[in-house]
Motif scaffolding. Structure first.
Motif, PDB file in Angstrom:
ATOM      1  N   CYS A   1     100.930 -86.678  28.287  1.00 33.57           N
ATOM      2  CA  CYS A   1     100.068 -87.828  27.954  1.00 33.57           C
ATOM      3  C   CYS A   1      98.975 -88.033  28.994  1.00 33.57           C
ATOM      4  CB  CYS A   1     100.909 -89.100  27.836  1.00 33.57           C
ATOM      5  SG  CYS A   1      99.893 -90.552  27.498  1.00 33.57           S
TER       6      CYS A   1
ATOM      7  N   ARG B   1      96.334 -90.238  28.470  1.00 34.02           N
ATOM      8  CA  ARG B   1      95.588 -91.362  27.909  1.00 34.02           C
ATOM      9  C   ARG B   1      95.671 -92.638  28.729  1.00 34.02           C
ATOM     10  NH1 ARG B   1      97.782 -88.398  24.258  1.00 34.02           N
ATOM     11  NH2 ARG B   1      99.824 -89.400  24.296  1.00 34.02           N
TER      12      ARG B   1
ATOM     13  N   SER C   1     108.214 -93.617  25.934  1.00 35.79           N
ATOM     14  CA  SER C   1     108.896 -93.054  24.757  1.00 35.79           C
ATOM     15  C   SER C   1     110.077 -92.187  25.141  1.00 35.79           C
ATOM     16  CB  SER C   1     107.899 -92.238  23.926  1.00 35.79           C
ATOM     17  OG  SER C   1     107.031 -93.116  23.269  1.00 35.79           O
TER      18      SER C   1
ATOM     19  N   CYS D   1     105.413 -87.845  26.123  1.00 34.54           N
ATOM     20  CA  CYS D   1     104.876 -88.450  27.350  1.00 34.54           C
ATOM     21  C   CYS D   1     104.507 -87.397  28.392  1.00 34.54           C
ATOM     22  CB  CYS D   1     105.885 -89.425  27.947  1.00 34.54           C
ATOM     23  SG  CYS D   1     106.365 -90.736  26.811  1.00 34.54           S
TER      24      CYS D   1
ATOM     25  N   CYS E   1      99.669 -97.073  29.529  1.00 35.45           N
ATOM     26  CA  CYS E   1     100.621 -96.684  28.489  1.00 35.45           C
ATOM     27  C   CYS E   1     100.511 -97.657  27.322  1.00 35.45           C
ATOM     28  CB  CYS E   1     102.046 -96.716  29.048  1.00 35.45           C
ATOM     29  SG  CYS E   1     103.325 -96.358  27.826  1.00 35.45           S
ATOM     30  N   LEU E   2     100.701 -97.139  26.111  1.00 39.36           N
ATOM     31  CA  LEU E   2     100.663 -97.994  24.921  1.00 39.36           C
ATOM     32  C   LEU E   2     101.728 -99.074  24.990  1.00 39.36           C
ATOM     33  CD1 LEU E   2      99.728 -98.612  22.009  1.00 39.36           C
ATOM     34  CD2 LEU E   2     101.213 -96.771  21.218  1.00 39.36           C
ATOM     35  N   PHE E   3     102.807 -98.790  25.707  1.00 41.21           N
ATOM     36  CA  PHE E   3     103.945 -99.717  25.782  1.00 41.21           C
ATOM     37  C   PHE E   3     104.002-100.422  27.141  1.00 41.21           C
ATOM     38  CE2 PHE E   3     105.720 -98.294  21.809  1.00 41.21           C
ATOM     39  CZ  PHE E   3     105.315 -96.974  21.705  1.00 41.21           C
TER      40      PHE E   3
ATOM     41  N   ASP F   1     104.186 -93.754  33.831  1.00 39.13           N
ATOM     42  CA  ASP F   1     104.643 -94.156  32.496  1.00 39.13           C
ATOM     43  C   ASP F   1     105.218 -92.983  31.698  1.00 39.13           C
ATOM     44  OD1 ASP F   1     103.419 -97.055  32.185  1.00 39.13           O
ATOM     45  OD2 ASP F   1     101.895 -95.765  33.093  1.00 39.13           O
TER      46      ASP F   1
HETATM   47  S1  SF4 Z   1     104.685 -93.826  25.543  1.00 41.87           S
HETATM   48 FE1  SF4 Z   1     103.077 -94.163  27.064  1.00 41.87          FE
HETATM   49  S2  SF4 Z   1     103.232 -92.419  28.434  1.00 41.87           S
HETATM   50 FE2  SF4 Z   1     104.345 -91.897  26.580  1.00 41.87          FE
HETATM   51  S3  SF4 Z   1     102.888 -90.833  25.291  1.00 41.87           S
HETATM   52 FE3  SF4 Z   1     102.809 -92.989  24.706  1.00 41.87          FE
HETATM   53  S4  SF4 Z   1     101.163 -93.874  25.945  1.00 41.87           S
HETATM   54 FE4  SF4 Z   1     101.734 -91.903  26.869  1.00 41.87          FE
END
Ligand code: SF4
Length: 336
Positions: free
Chosen positions: A264, A266, A316, A261, A278-280, A313
């Motif tokens: 990250c 993205r 993870s 993270c 965030c993916l989550f 975010d």
């Molecule tokens: S959990 Fe969220 S913040 Fe962490 S690397 Fe994945 S998308 Fe990025």
């Protein structure tokens, strides 16, 4: 234009654009049939961002630092006319990496059109070479041979080296890891072994089903010795390794045992125009309403900037019992 930096010092570099929430597979770790069955209500076409709206968001995001766009789904090749969108995005100033993630089922059909439209690269999901295992995982009776045909067609169309994504689940396909590595050694294609993740709320994730990246690397290394290599760029999700004998490269994506993270960069745009950081994530930011209410470019830029600068975010890194109950967005809705 100053680039926005989030609360953890991360710039925005990578925009993942979901173009549909539909898929022709029902991968058990992403879109289990029990949840995404015959009666599941997918997004109506009128709710989807148009290609013009997507291109506008990408153009504005490029002004804030985005250089890479990944088209995702669901299964992006199900979206009619996708090569037209690729052609529109391929000429957006500042985007120097335009790629796509697909399950490969329609790649043999579309590879040439996508490459001619300006697509640069493609990542293909393939969870096993063994048909029984692969069909059990995609739950759509789709054979691995057809995906391999798609990979060959993409390579022939100049979309290589192809990245092949294998989600490894204990007791399901962990026994196929070495065979997958061996199949693509010396081809120039790069297999990335992905730790099974607790995306969304419907895949029944358990930590016991995760095969740590270290275990995957040990299994492969025993047969084909590996050496770690440096990332291609800051924020790259995969840890890279090369075969000592020159047989090429693999990667591991270890969101569970080696969270990344901290680097990250993205964001994800859903097919109906909500931005997720965030993916989550448990919620997104609706851009479509603004786009369709006549917002100016400056309005949208301000919105994007304010979303990103408030971002904190790092799911993870904080994944624990405490986060187990989070109502996270489904991966099939925002793309991996
Ligand atoms: S959990 Fe969220 S913040 Fe962490 S690397 Fe994945 S998308 Fe990025």
């Amino acid at each position: 234009m100053t680039e926005p930096i989030d609360t953890l010092g991360r710039p925005l570099r990578d925009l993942r654009v979901s173009v549909t929430d539909r898929c022709n597979f029902r991968c058990t770790y992403c879109m289990p049939r029990e949840v995404f069955g015959r009666d599941y209500q997918f997004l109506e076409r009128s709710l989807l961002l148009t290609f013009e709206e997507i291109t506008r968001v990408v153009r504005l995001a490029a002004g804030l630092g985005v250089t890479k766009v990944r088209l995702t789904g669901g299964e992006p090749l199900l979206r009619k006319g996708l090569p037209d969108l690729v052609a529109m995005l391929a000429v957006v100033e500042g985007i120097d990496d335009l790629t796509l993630t697909t399950n490969g089922s329609l790649l043999a059909r579309d590879a040439v059109a996508l490459a001619s439209a300006g697509l640069r690269r493609v990542s293909v999901s393939l969870d096993s070479l063994d048909d029984a295992t692969f069909m059990a995982m995609n739950d759509a009776g789709f054979p691995a041979s057809k995906v391999l045909e798609g990979i060959d067609a993409a390579a022939a169309a100049g979309l290589g080296p192809i990245k092949i994504n294998m989600v490894v689940k204990r007791g399901v396909n962990d026994g196929d890891v070495v065979a997958m590595a061996e199949r693509f050694r010396g081809t120039g294609h790069i297999v990335r072994f992905i730790e099974y993740m607790d995306v969304g709320t419907s895949n029944g994730w358990r930590l016991d089903d995760v095969v740590p990246a270290a275990e995957v690397l040990a299994a492969i290394s025993k047969r084909f010795p590996l050496d770690p290599i440096a990332p291609n760029y800051p924020g790259e999700v995969a840890n890279r390794y090369r075969y000592r004998d020159g047989g090429g490269e693999i990667g591991v994506i270890a969101s569970v045992t080696r969270p990344f993270c901290g680097s990250c960069t993205r964001a994800r745009l859903s097919a109906e125009g909500s931005l997720y950081t965030c993916l989550f994530a448990t919620s997104g930011h609706d851009l479509r309403a603004r786009l369709r209410a006549g917002a100016t470019d400056d309005d949208i830029l301000d919105t994007l900037r304010s979303i990103w600068t408030r971002r904190g975010d790092r799911y993870s890194e904080i994944r624990s019992e405490a986060t187990a109950g989070w109502q996270k967005v489904e991966m099939s809705y925002i793309g991996g």
